[in-house]
Motif scaffolding. Structure first.
Motif, short mmCIF file in Angstrom:
data_model
loop_
_atom_site.label_atom_id
_atom_site.label_comp_id
_atom_site.label_asym_id
_atom_site.label_seq_id
_atom_site.Cartn_x
_atom_site.Cartn_y
_atom_site.Cartn_z
N GLN A 1 0.82 -1.21 0.00
CA GLN A 1 0.00 0.00 0.00
C GLN A 1 0.86 1.26 0.00
O GLN A 1 0.34 2.37 -0.12
N SER A 2 2.17 1.10 0.14
CA SER A 2 3.02 2.27 0.34
C SER A 2 3.17 3.09 -0.94
O SER A 2 3.39 2.54 -2.02
N PRO A 3 3.06 4.43 -0.83
CA PRO A 3 3.28 5.27 -2.01
C PRO A 3 4.71 5.19 -2.54
O PRO A 3 4.94 5.37 -3.73
N VAL A 4 5.67 4.91 -1.63
CA VAL A 4 7.07 4.76 -2.08
C VAL A 4 7.18 3.61 -3.06
O VAL A 4 7.80 3.70 -4.12
N ARG A 5 6.50 2.50 -2.70
CA ARG A 5 6.53 1.33 -3.58
C ARG A 5 5.90 1.67 -4.93
O ARG A 5 6.40 1.25 -5.98
N ASP A 6 4.82 2.45 -4.91
CA ASP A 6 4.16 2.84 -6.16
C ASP A 6 5.10 3.62 -7.06
O ASP A 6 5.12 3.42 -8.28
N VAL A 7 5.87 4.52 -6.44
CA VAL A 7 6.84 5.32 -7.23
C VAL A 7 7.87 4.38 -7.86
O VAL A 7 8.18 4.46 -9.05
N LEU A 8 8.41 3.47 -7.03
CA LEU A 8 9.42 2.54 -7.55
C LEU A 8 8.83 1.68 -8.67
O LEU A 8 9.48 1.41 -9.67
N ALA A 9 7.56 1.27 -8.49
CA ALA A 9 6.93 0.38 -9.47
C ALA A 9 6.65 1.09 -10.79
O ALA A 9 6.42 0.43 -11.80
N SER A 10 6.69 2.43 -10.79
CA SER A 10 6.46 3.14 -12.04
C SER A 10 7.55 2.79 -13.06
O SER A 10 7.34 2.94 -14.26
N ALA A 11 8.70 2.33 -12.58
CA ALA A 11 9.78 1.92 -13.51
C ALA A 11 9.32 0.75 -14.38
O ALA A 11 9.82 0.59 -15.50
N ASN A 12 8.37 -0.06 -13.89
CA ASN A 12 7.88 -1.17 -14.70
C ASN A 12 7.15 -0.69 -15.95
O ASN A 12 7.21 -1.33 -17.00
N GLY A 13 6.46 0.45 -15.83
CA GLY A 13 5.80 1.04 -16.99
C GLY A 13 6.83 1.47 -18.03
O GLY A 13 6.64 1.30 -19.23
N LEU A 14 7.95 1.99 -17.52
CA LEU A 14 9.06 2.40 -18.40
C LEU A 14 9.62 1.17 -19.13
O LEU A 14 9.89 1.22 -20.33
N THR A 15 9.79 0.08 -18.38
CA THR A 15 10.31 -1.15 -18.98
C THR A 15 9.37 -1.64 -20.09
O THR A 15 9.82 -2.00 -21.18
N TYR A 16 8.08 -1.63 -19.81
CA TYR A 16 7.08 -2.09 -20.78
C TYR A 16 7.17 -1.26 -22.05
O TYR A 16 7.27 -1.80 -23.16
N ARG A 17 7.18 0.06 -21.90
CA ARG A 17 7.25 0.94 -23.08
C ARG A 17 8.56 0.75 -23.83
O ARG A 17 8.57 0.69 -25.06
N ALA A 18 9.67 0.64 -23.08
CA ALA A 18 10.98 0.46 -23.72
C ALA A 18 11.01 -0.84 -24.52
O ALA A 18 11.50 -0.89 -25.64
N HIS A 19 10.45 -1.90 -23.93
CA HIS A 19 10.44 -3.19 -24.63
C HIS A 19 9.57 -3.12 -25.87
O HIS A 19 9.92 -3.70 -26.90
N ARG A 20 8.44 -2.43 -25.78
CA ARG A 20 7.55 -2.34 -26.94
C ARG A 20 8.20 -1.56 -28.07
O ARG A 20 7.92 -1.80 -29.24
N ILE A 21 9.08 -0.61 -27.72
CA ILE A 21 9.79 0.16 -28.76
C ILE A 21 10.94 -0.68 -29.33
O ILE A 21 11.16 -0.77 -30.52
N LEU A 22 11.65 -1.36 -28.42
CA LEU A 22 12.89 -2.06 -28.77
C LEU A 22 12.65 -3.41 -29.43
O LEU A 22 13.43 -3.85 -30.28
#
Lengths: 263, 287
Positions: A37-58
């Motif tokens: 439930q922690s907002p810190v974890r949510d911020v860290l997890a936003s990197a997964n969205g970056l990974t998804y987008r990067a993979h879809r481009i790459l």
């Protein structure tokens, strides 16, 4: 040397020493920031969205996962998660070696249908020797035979508003106090249409064993094992993942694992 | 100025002696601390991820019906029925209860690869371990790429990191000096420093990033040759682990050297950039 310089030097050194010892005071000190439930974890997890987008481009939409030669199959496919579902509905089908099984496909499609196992076996088949990577870290090479999901989707004619494919499963996973919930998973239409994404009914040249998801499991070769739902009961095309489980797109996703598991 | 201050000040100048020079530019200091923070979280979350399957293998897959394991940390039952943590390295088995394979208290043992104090979160939570790891992996890789290309263009790598021929020649003396904790505080890195930083920055850093990428099934599709380079996904995972262990060793030596060479001066230089060099000595004076 002026007293100021000494103080400044002392300050910086003390600050540095203090900063470098904070983490050493014990890792459980940080546990509170890392709960689901922690907002810190949510911020860290936003990197997964970056990974998804990067993979879809790459990674090209149809770029294949590595395939191996049959000589590299050196062991049976290691089962994981549910390996022997005990739900009555499943047991009844298993008793008749899945002769009465029907895969239902619905949701945002023009033509909802259901297929028997025999019908699926009569559709164009694809066999592939691939490496199964578990999120835990291990890998296992096996041969998978099945019908490409894209062929099945063409039969039912996906509506343009559909964005995800949801797999509903027979097996339930125990969550302790909150009881058991059905396993489910979801992928986007790029992975759904990928040439290696198959609904597998065979493993290592035999009928798919119960431990590996009989009668039907999905193979999504560019993602981790937990995406590849076993014991598939039905497939649903949807525009949002919100209505299912806790809305994160899968059983493990609802428990904190990332939805895009290409990493 | 009081007597005490004066004595202290004299003592300080006698100890520090030489000129204060600007040694580390802001880019160097920023990347240093970005890496330090990122690697701290990467290490502890990485050990959490390792704990989900605390065995390493050589090859493309993990042997369950054959043995290609090279390292394993698992609890095992002894002949008398008791349980101990064992670490197996290349077939050699060591009892490591309390540290690897089994830790926690005697009444409440915990069966896990690395102990709770070495993982983030402290309890077993692979999902959160991965969330932390991938966030800081992006940070680490971004800092590395920025550093690498700007340092290549600016000449920082050639000038300050890659050892010159003279550096190599003076290496035996440099090693001897370090072993005796005899430090020469100069504006430039000495040969051993250059060699160590070159190995860490130009070998281990890229290798740990690339083997990390080689474990991604998505990236395996994009760059299949990548897997061949490392000899398969499970070998890549083992190399990733070895790089981690080497970085831990580097960190320990790094901190010992800082303390031995003068933590005040060293800390100041990596925080503010300013470093006090040894006084220029034309002739050696007796004590």
């Amino acid at each position: 040397m002026s007293p100021l310089a000494i103080n400044r030097r002392r300050f910086l050194t003390l600050a540095g020493v203090a900063a470098s010892t904070v983490p050493l005071s014990g890792c459980d000190a940080l546990d509170g920031f890392l709960s689901n439930q922690s907002p810190v974890r949510d911020v860290l997890a936003s990197a997964n969205g970056l990974t998804y987008r990067a993979h879809r481009i790459l990674i090209g939409a149809d770029t294949l996962a590595p395939e191996f030669s049959e000589s590299e199959i050196r062991q049976g496919q290691r089962p994981n998660g549910s390996t022997d579902p005990s739900e009555p509905e499943y047991l009844a089908l298993k008793d008749k070696t899945f002769a009465d099984y029907r895969l239902t496909i619905g949701g945002l499609v023009e033509k909802p249908v259901s297929f028997s196992l025999a019908e699926l076996r009569n559709m164009p088949a694809r066999a592939q020797v691939t490496r199964h990577d578990c999120v835990e870290g291990w890998s296992c090479i096996a041969k998978w035979t099945g019908v490409p999901l894209s062929a099945v989707l063409d039969e039912v004619k996906v509506k343009p508003e559909a964005r995800f494919v949801v797999f509903h499963c027979f097996d339930k996973m125990n969550l302790g106090l909150s009881g058991a919930v059905p396993y489910y998973e979801s992928i986007d239409l790029i992975d759904a249409r990928h040439p290696q994404t198959i609904l597998a009914y065979g493993c290592n040249d035999q009928a798919l064993p119960v431990a590996n998801g009989a009668p039907l499991r999905v193979r999504i070769e560019r993602q981790l094992g937990y995406k590849m739902a076993k014991y598939i009961k039905g497939i649903e095309l949807v525009s949002t993942l919100a209505p299912f489980g806790s809305g994160k797109g899968g059983f493990w996703e609802d428990l904190g694992y990332e939805w895009y598991a290409g990493i | 100025m009081s007597i005490v201050d004066e004595v202290e000040s004299r003592h300080a100048s006698a100890r520090d002696g030489g000129e204060v020079i600007y040694r580390h530019r802001v880019a160097t200091r920023l990347t240093h601390w970005t890496w330090a923070i990122a690697l701290f979280f990467l290490l502890l979350s990485g050990l959490q991820i390792f704990n989900a399957h605390p065995t390493l293998y050589i090859g493309k897959q993990s042997g369950f019906e054959f043995d290609n394991s090279v390292l394993s940390m698992r609890p095992m039952r002894n002949a008398d029925g008791s349980v101990d943590g064992y670490t197996t390295v290349l077939g050699q088995r060591f009892k490591t209860t309390g540290l690897f394979g089994m830790s926690g208290s005697a009444e409440n043992p915990s069966y896990r690869g690395f102990p709770a104090w070495a993982t983030l979160p402290s309890y077993q939570d692979l999902a959160t371990g991965r969330v932390i790891h991938f966030f800081f992996a992006w940070l680490f890789a971004a800092a590395f790429l920025t550093w690498f290309f700007s340092s290549l263009l600016s000449g920082h790598i050639r000038r300050d990191i890659l050892p010159s021929l003279d550096d190599i020649k003076s290496l035996p003396r440099s090693i001897g000096d370090h072993l005796r904790f005899r430090f020469h505080r100069e504006s430039r890195y000495n040969g051993l420093q250059k060699l160590t930083y070159a190995a860490v920055l130009l070998l281990i850093f890229p290798l740990i990033i690339l083997t990390g990428l080689a474990m991604s099934p998505g990236m395996n599709a994009a760059w299949p040759w990548f897997l061949d380079l490392f000899g398969g996904r499970q070998t890549a995972r083992s190399i990733h682990f070895i790089c981690m262990a080497l970085l831990v060793v580097f960190f320990i030596v790094h901190v010992v050297m800082i303390v031995a060479a003068g933590p005040f001066n060293e800390m100041r230089s990596i925080l503010t950039g300013w470093y006090r060099t040894d006084p220029e000595k034309k002739e050696e004076h007796g004590a």
